[in-house]
Write a protein that holds these residues in place. Structure first.
Motif, PDB file in Angstrom:
ATOM      1  N   ARG A 112       0.798  -1.180  -0.048  1.00 31.80           N
ATOM      2  CA  ARG A 112      -0.033   0.058   0.060  1.00 31.80           C
ATOM      3  C   ARG A 112       0.750   1.311   0.032  1.00 31.80           C
ATOM      4  N   LEU A 113       1.980   1.166   0.258  1.00 26.33           N
ATOM      5  CA  LEU A 113       3.020   2.332   0.351  1.00 26.33           C
ATOM      6  C   LEU A 113       3.101   3.166  -0.695  1.00 26.33           C
ATOM      7  N   SER A 114       3.175   2.644  -2.108  1.00 27.73           N
ATOM      8  CA  SER A 114       3.109   3.376  -3.420  1.00 27.73           C
ATOM      9  C   SER A 114       1.948   4.498  -3.322  1.00 27.73           C
ATOM     10  N   ALA A 115       0.871   4.322  -2.741  1.00 32.99           N
ATOM     11  CA  ALA A 115      -0.378   5.165  -2.815  1.00 32.99           C
ATOM     12  C   ALA A 115       0.002   6.269  -1.756  1.00 32.99           C
ATOM     13  N   PHE A 116       0.666   5.948  -0.542  1.00 28.89           N
ATOM     14  CA  PHE A 116       1.000   6.903   0.246  1.00 28.89           C
ATOM     15  C   PHE A 116       2.274   8.003  -0.503  1.00 28.89           C
ATOM     16  N   MET A 117       3.191   7.313  -0.943  1.00 26.49           N
ATOM     17  CA  MET A 117       4.323   7.957  -1.621  1.00 26.49           C
ATOM     18  C   MET A 117       3.630   9.063  -2.842  1.00 26.49           C
ATOM     19  N   ALA A 118       2.681   8.528  -3.417  1.00 24.36           N
ATOM     20  CA  ALA A 118       2.209   9.325  -4.674  1.00 24.36           C
ATOM     21  C   ALA A 118       1.329  10.535  -4.115  1.00 24.36           C
ATOM     22  N   GLU A 119       0.675  10.231  -2.711  1.00 24.73           N
ATOM     23  CA  GLU A 119      -0.039  11.267  -2.288  1.00 24.73           C
ATOM     24  C   GLU A 119       0.818  12.254  -1.206  1.00 24.73           C
ATOM     25  N   HIS A 120       1.697  11.856  -0.769  1.00 23.17           N
ATOM     26  CA  HIS A 120       2.522  12.766   0.062  1.00 23.17           C
ATOM     27  C   HIS A 120       4.280  12.556  -0.237  1.00 23.17           C
ATOM     28  N   PRO A 121       4.490  13.031  -1.644  1.00 23.68           N
ATOM     29  CA  PRO A 121       5.692  12.829  -2.105  1.00 23.68           C
ATOM     30  C   PRO A 121       6.978  13.599  -1.268  1.00 23.68           C
ATOM     31  N   ASP A 122       6.246  14.536  -0.399  1.00 23.93           N
ATOM     32  CA  ASP A 122       7.419  15.568   0.371  1.00 23.93           C
ATOM     33  C   ASP A 122       7.676  14.654   1.692  1.00 23.93           C
ATOM     34  N   ILE A 123       7.214  13.631   2.043  1.00 22.35           N
ATOM     35  CA  ILE A 123       7.398  12.575   3.342  1.00 22.35           C
ATOM     36  C   ILE A 123       8.103  11.454   3.083  1.00 22.35           C
ATOM     37  N   ALA A 124       9.656  11.503   3.423  1.00 24.32           N
ATOM     38  CA  ALA A 124      10.287  10.546   3.336  1.00 24.32           C
ATOM     39  C   ALA A 124      10.148   9.390   4.372  1.00 24.32           C
ATOM     40  N   LEU A 125      10.222   8.120   4.245  1.00 28.36           N
ATOM     41  CA  LEU A 125       9.990   6.947   5.185  1.00 28.36           C
ATOM     42  C   LEU A 125      11.490   6.308   5.159  1.00 28.36           C
ATOM     43  N   PRO A 277       5.644  13.705  15.630  1.00 25.51           N
ATOM     44  CA  PRO A 277       5.818  15.066  14.385  1.00 25.51           C
ATOM     45  C   PRO A 277       4.430  15.037  13.357  1.00 25.51           C
ATOM     46  N   PRO A 278       4.188  16.275  13.111  1.00 29.53           N
ATOM     47  CA  PRO A 278       3.147  16.385  12.199  1.00 29.53           C
ATOM     48  C   PRO A 278       3.136  15.242  10.808  1.00 29.53           C
ATOM     49  N   LYS A 279       4.327  15.110  10.399  1.00 26.94           N
ATOM     50  CA  LYS A 279       4.339  14.092   9.140  1.00 26.94           C
ATOM     51  C   LYS A 279       4.045  12.505   9.689  1.00 26.94           C
ATOM     52  N   GLY A 280       4.400  12.470  11.049  1.00 22.28           N
ATOM     53  CA  GLY A 280       3.958  11.095  11.611  1.00 22.28           C
ATOM     54  C   GLY A 280       2.449  11.058  11.655  1.00 22.28           C
ATOM     55  N   GLN A 281       1.736  11.926  11.993  1.00 18.81           N
ATOM     56  CA  GLN A 281       0.378  12.134  12.279  1.00 18.81           C
ATOM     57  C   GLN A 281      -0.339  12.061  10.767  1.00 18.81           C
ATOM     58  N   VAL A 282       0.217  12.566   9.990  1.00 17.39           N
ATOM     59  CA  VAL A 282      -0.321  12.384   8.390  1.00 17.39           C
ATOM     60  C   VAL A 282      -0.324  10.660   7.974  1.00 17.39           C
ATOM     61  N   PHE A 283       1.001  10.272   8.390  1.00 15.81           N
ATOM     62  CA  PHE A 283       1.005   8.916   8.098  1.00 15.81           C
ATOM     63  C   PHE A 283       0.040   7.997   8.998  1.00 15.81           C
ATOM     64  N   VAL A 284      -0.165   8.271  10.091  1.00 17.59           N
ATOM     65  CA  VAL A 284      -1.173   7.472  11.161  1.00 17.59           C
ATOM     66  C   VAL A 284      -2.320   7.484  10.515  1.00 17.59           C
ATOM     67  N   ASP A 285      -3.104   8.871   9.992  1.00 22.41           N
ATOM     68  CA  ASP A 285      -4.132   8.992   9.473  1.00 22.41           C
ATOM     69  C   ASP A 285      -4.357   8.196   8.212  1.00 22.41           C
ATOM     70  N   TRP A 286      -3.327   8.453   7.350  1.00 26.81           N
ATOM     71  CA  TRP A 286      -3.545   7.491   6.293  1.00 26.81           C
ATOM     72  C   TRP A 286      -3.517   5.899   6.379  1.00 26.81           C
ATOM     73  N   VAL A 287      -2.899   5.559   7.301  1.00 24.77           N
ATOM     74  CA  VAL A 287      -2.958   4.049   7.505  1.00 24.77           C
ATOM     75  C   VAL A 287      -4.452   3.679   8.147  1.00 24.77           C
ATOM     76  N   ARG A 288      -5.006   4.759   8.787  1.00 20.50           N
ATOM     77  CA  ARG A 288      -6.359   4.458   9.505  1.00 20.50           C
ATOM     78  C   ARG A 288      -7.469   4.284   8.319  1.00 20.50           C
ATOM     79  N   ALA A 289      -7.167   5.160   7.038  1.00 19.74           N
ATOM     80  CA  ALA A 289      -8.114   5.285   6.116  1.00 19.74           C
ATOM     81  C   ALA A 289      -7.844   3.964   5.237  1.00 19.74           C
ATOM     82  N   GLN A 290      -6.689   3.613   5.205  1.00 18.18           N
ATOM     83  CA  GLN A 290      -6.573   2.072   4.472  1.00 18.18           C
ATOM     84  C   GLN A 290      -7.180   1.034   5.359  1.00 18.18           C
TER      85      GLN A 290
END
Length: 298
Positions: A112-125, A277-290
């Motif tokens: 599922r990570l490719s979808a996150f990377m497409a939505e948030h290209p500014d967040i490196a994991l 951190p804010p980008k961490g919250q963005v990632f957690v929110d995205w996982v919840r949506a998945q």
């Protein structure tokens, strides 16, 4: 008059000892010797002129003065770390570090990570595949995903999703001549994950009285178990979250029988003392949506 602040190593040693209730665990966290931690505690007590900890059995307990100091000191050190990180010129470019179980990463998160990377290209994991009960404090790990009871010391665990135990096999197993009743499974190799419920619980829930499953292959890793059943090695009792994509794609077939609620669940784990951190919250929110978008086929 300005209050003289004790050296940072002594403060860090006390904060770690207070959090763990152990000199040994504090030494492991700080990557120093047991004696060095003990020395720092003695130095801090002498500097402050008050006893902070006392030995009790194999551990230590806080005195009333130590109990007053520990929580405030923990908050202060956490805020200091955040200020220092924010002051670094590359703070915004720093990758979000995530600790994740290998099986969960391979079978659920990575597809599922490719979808996150497409939505948030500014967040490196940065993914740290790890099966240990992670200690997030001052480790550089921002958040973790763990499977278990949801109660771990020093962290905040938010339930992400539960799951069920399902009997599955490959559609090509035995050239497509698949079991049609729960009792039929007794004649097949019954694969299992060592961390899951035993097959006899599944047969009991299916109403198959007196069932005595034959000894079969057991795997210490749920991901390996899935690979084995995909390879047609037998029938497996698997966790629905990890098997979700293989079932949806038709690579696995759910066999007739009960769906047992799993004993454990998946949790998002964060440090009690460090703000995500804010980008961490963005990632957690995205996982919840998945998770909300999941629908396990029958």
């Amino acid at each position: 008059m300005t209050t003289r602040i004790p050296p940072l190593p002594a403060l860090r040693a006390f904060e770690s000892v207070a959090r763990h209730g152990s000199l040994r665990l504090a030494a492991e966290e700080l990557h120093v010797t047991h004696g060095a931690v003990s020395h720092q505690i003695k130095f801090l007590q002498q500097a402050l002129g008050v006893e902070l900890v006392v030995r009790r059995g194999r551990g230590v307990v806080l005195t009333p003065a130590g109990q007053r100091l520990a929580p405030a000191l923990g908050d202060a050190l956490s805020r200091l770390a955040q200020v220092i990180e924010a002051a670094q010129p590359d703070a915004q470019d720093k990758p979000l570090r995530i600790s994740v179980l290998p099986s969960f990463a391979a079978k659920w998160l990575l597809p599922r990570l490719s979808a996150f990377m497409a939505e948030h290209p500014d967040i490196a994991l940065t993914l740290d595949a790890n099966m240990s009960v992670v200690n997030l404090h001052n480790t550089g790990i921002d958040l973790a995903f763990r499977y278990g009871p949801g109660q771990w010391p020093g962290v905040q665990a938010e339930r992400l999703m539960g799951e069920e135990m399902l009997a599955v096999c490959s559609p090509s197993y035995r050239k497509g001549k698949l079991p049609t009743r729960p009792r039929d499974l007794l004649r097949h190799p019954l694969l299992r994950d060592e961390s899951t419920r035993a097959w006899h619980d599944w047969f009991r829930a299916a109403g198959v009285s007196g069932a005595v499953p034959k000894p079969s292959m057991a795997y210490s890793d749920a991901g390996l178990l899935l690979q084995a059943v995909l390879a047609g090695q037998g029938v497996a009792l698997v966790r629905s979250v990890l098997a979700h994509d293989d079932i949806a794609a038709g690579r696995l077939v759910v066999l007739p029988g009960p769906r047992l609620p799993a004993a454990y669940a998946y949790y998002v784990v964060t440090d009690l003392r460090d703000t995500l951190p804010p980008k961490g919250q963005v990632f957690v929110d995205w996982v919840r949506a998945q998770v909300r978008a999941m629908a396990l086929p029958g």
